[in-house]
Enzyme design. Structure first.
Site, short mmCIF file in Angstrom:
data_model
loop_
_atom_site.label_atom_id
_atom_site.label_comp_id
_atom_site.label_asym_id
_atom_site.label_seq_id
_atom_site.Cartn_x
_atom_site.Cartn_y
_atom_site.Cartn_z
N GLU A 20 64.65 -8.09 55.65
CA GLU A 20 64.92 -7.03 56.57
C GLU A 20 65.51 -5.62 56.31
O GLU A 20 64.26 -4.87 56.03
CB GLU A 20 65.50 -7.75 57.51
CG GLU A 20 64.50 -8.58 58.28
CD GLU A 20 63.24 -8.13 58.88
OE1 GLU A 20 62.09 -6.48 58.71
OE2 GLU A 20 61.80 -9.42 58.70
N TYR A 45 64.90 -2.90 65.74
CA TYR A 45 64.20 -2.84 65.14
C TYR A 45 64.29 -4.10 63.77
O TYR A 45 64.18 -5.75 64.56
CB TYR A 45 62.63 -2.25 63.88
CG TYR A 45 61.52 -3.30 63.14
CD1 TYR A 45 60.84 -3.96 64.03
CD2 TYR A 45 62.20 -3.48 61.73
CE1 TYR A 45 59.85 -5.15 62.93
CE2 TYR A 45 61.88 -4.42 60.96
CZ TYR A 45 60.37 -5.16 61.93
OH TYR A 45 59.59 -5.84 60.91
N ASP A 48 57.55 -2.92 64.47
CA ASP A 48 57.45 -1.62 63.71
C ASP A 48 56.21 -1.03 63.54
O ASP A 48 55.71 -1.27 64.46
CB ASP A 48 57.19 -2.26 62.54
CG ASP A 48 56.20 -3.54 61.89
OD1 ASP A 48 56.01 -3.31 62.88
OD2 ASP A 48 55.92 -3.94 60.56
N CYS A 78 44.66 -6.22 61.18
CA CYS A 78 44.12 -5.11 62.30
C CYS A 78 44.66 -4.00 61.88
O CYS A 78 45.83 -3.21 61.39
CB CYS A 78 45.32 -5.83 63.22
SG CYS A 78 45.18 -4.45 64.88
N CYS A 102 37.95 -6.79 62.90
CA CYS A 102 38.04 -7.21 64.46
C CYS A 102 37.44 -9.26 64.64
O CYS A 102 37.43 -9.99 64.96
CB CYS A 102 37.45 -6.69 65.13
SG CYS A 102 38.48 -4.77 65.55
N CYS A 154 39.47 -11.80 63.67
CA CYS A 154 41.01 -11.53 64.07
C CYS A 154 41.17 -12.53 64.89
O CYS A 154 40.09 -12.58 66.08
CB CYS A 154 41.14 -10.31 64.94
SG CYS A 154 42.87 -9.52 65.69
N CYS A 198 41.29 -8.22 72.99
CA CYS A 198 41.42 -7.00 72.80
C CYS A 198 40.49 -5.80 73.28
O CYS A 198 39.19 -5.84 73.46
CB CYS A 198 41.47 -7.10 71.10
SG CYS A 198 41.77 -5.44 70.58
FE1 SF4 Z 1 43.24 -5.34 65.50
FE2 SF4 Z 1 41.74 -5.87 68.27
FE3 SF4 Z 1 40.75 -5.76 65.93
FE4 SF4 Z 1 42.08 -7.75 66.26
S1 SF4 Z 1 40.48 -7.22 67.56
S2 SF4 Z 1 41.68 -6.19 63.58
S3 SF4 Z 1 43.39 -6.94 67.00
S4 SF4 Z 1 41.70 -4.30 66.49
#
Ligand code: SF4
Length: 345
Positions: free
Chosen positions: A38, A120, A138, A190, A197, A200, A206
């Site tokens: 870290e 952090y 972060d 992301c 997305c 994701c 989201c």
């Molecule tokens: Fe980022 Fe939302 Fe897209 Fe997922 S859905 S990659 S959290 S913007």
């Protein structure tokens, strides 16, 4: 959003990159390794950190071994990672932990009392090494959380809110994997420029994705331009050796080796005024070209003068064999100066 932590952990279990400091999902790693990685990862990419981490671990496998090392050896091994205060703090913290019995403290508050451990890093160590319900926020996490909750207030003003929102996501179990999973999601899915997305695991909850605003978030207050400073370095050789100095213990590159030179000023140096800082009078020749280096708060442009001498035994500094220069621990900026000078001499 329904249970984002469970979705993220499932995604992390399947997609975590193998990194040398990362324990397998579900395994609690050694606090020394977590702390070491870290500190190295502060402002430095994983790909750059990996060989340094392995080198340190091979040479100093325990916090006690690192505490017993000479500071100069630690700084020399750190050379090239930048932000050298981290190397000094690493050594100080290893000594503090060793003196206290060799165990890292577990709470964020106690971790923050150690040199070089900020908000952090304390949260990251507490969650990854000790399973604390802490949220390590972060730049990656700021980006993911800004988008998940469609926060339109610009960074840095939004930071307290982002932190609160990030903490609200942390599960009761596997907090370390969750922290790493959120960072990993920001680093690989992301991403700043092209969030994927469709891939994701958190897309169905989201808000930015629902609004189609993911490419515009997070907003940021424009950064101030970095100023440029100028300096002149003096490369003095004597029978296969070069004269190096030592920077003052405090301040930028504090305590590190340096190639002697002028202070770094806003204006370019005239040759006559620069010569006042030459380590000795000699037949100084200017080297064509310049060295450019960027620090956090300014750009630096260095020009280089070279000379050879037969005397110089009484000069302030240390004569280092040219063959040993690579392992001597010169900070990157002076390694660049050395490269330019040696191409000429
Ligand atoms: Fe980022 Fe939302 Fe897209 Fe997922 S859905 S990659 S959290 S913007």
């Amino acid at each position: 959003m329904t249970n984002p932590a469970t979705k993220l952990l499932k995604w992390y279990d399947a997609n975590a990159r193998e990194l040398p400091w990362r324990a397998a999902p579900g395994v609690v790693p050694d606090p020394y390794r977590v702390w070491l990685s870290e500190i190295m990862l502060q402002q430095t990419q994983a790909v750059v950190v990996a060989p340094y981490y392995l080198k340190f671990l091979g040479r100093w496998p325990t916090v006690q071994a690192l505490a017993a090392a000479e500071l100069d050896d630690v700084l020399a091994a750190w050379a090239g990672l930048g932000y050298y205060a981290r190397g000094r703090n690493l050594h100080r913290t290893a000594q503090a932990v060793t003196e206290a019995g060799g165990r890292f403290p577990e709470s964020e508050v106690a971790l923050r009392a150690l040199p070089g451990i900020g908000v952090y890093t304390a949260a990251a160590i507490a969650s990854i090494a000790f399973g604390a319900r802490a949220s390590a926020v972060d730049g990656n996490v700021e980006r993911v959380v800004s988008r998940l909750f469609a926060v339109t207030v610009p960074i840095p003003k939004s930071r307290p809110k982002l932190r609160t929102l990030a903490v609200s996501l942390v599960p009761l179990q596997r907090t370390g994997d969750f922290a790493q999973g959120l960072i990993e999601l920001g680093a690989t899915v992301c991403t700043a420029r092209s969030p994927d997305c469709v891939a994701c695991p958190l897309s169905d909850g989201c808000k930015a994705f629902a609004k189609g605003s993911q490419d515009r978030l997070p907003r940021r207050v424009p950064k101030q331009e970095r100023p440029t400073r100028h300096g002149v370095c003096f490369w003095l050789e004597r029978s296969g050796q070069v004269l190096l100095g030592r920077r003052p213990p405090r301040g930028l590159l504090g305590g590190m080796l340096e190639i002697p030179g002028t202070p770094w000023e806003a204006k370019s140096w005239g040759q006559k005024s620069a010569m006042e800082f030459a380590p000795t009078s000699a037949d100084w020749q200017s080297v064509p070209g310049e060295v450019r280096h960027t620090f956090t708060h300014f750009h630096l442009v260095l020009t280089v003068m070279t000379a050879r001498t037969r005397s110089g035994g009484n000069l302030a500094g240390t004569w280092v064999a040219l063959d040993d220069l690579e392992t001597a621990g010169l900070p990157s900026v002076f390694a660049k100066v050395s490269g330019l000078a040696r191409a000429k001499v």
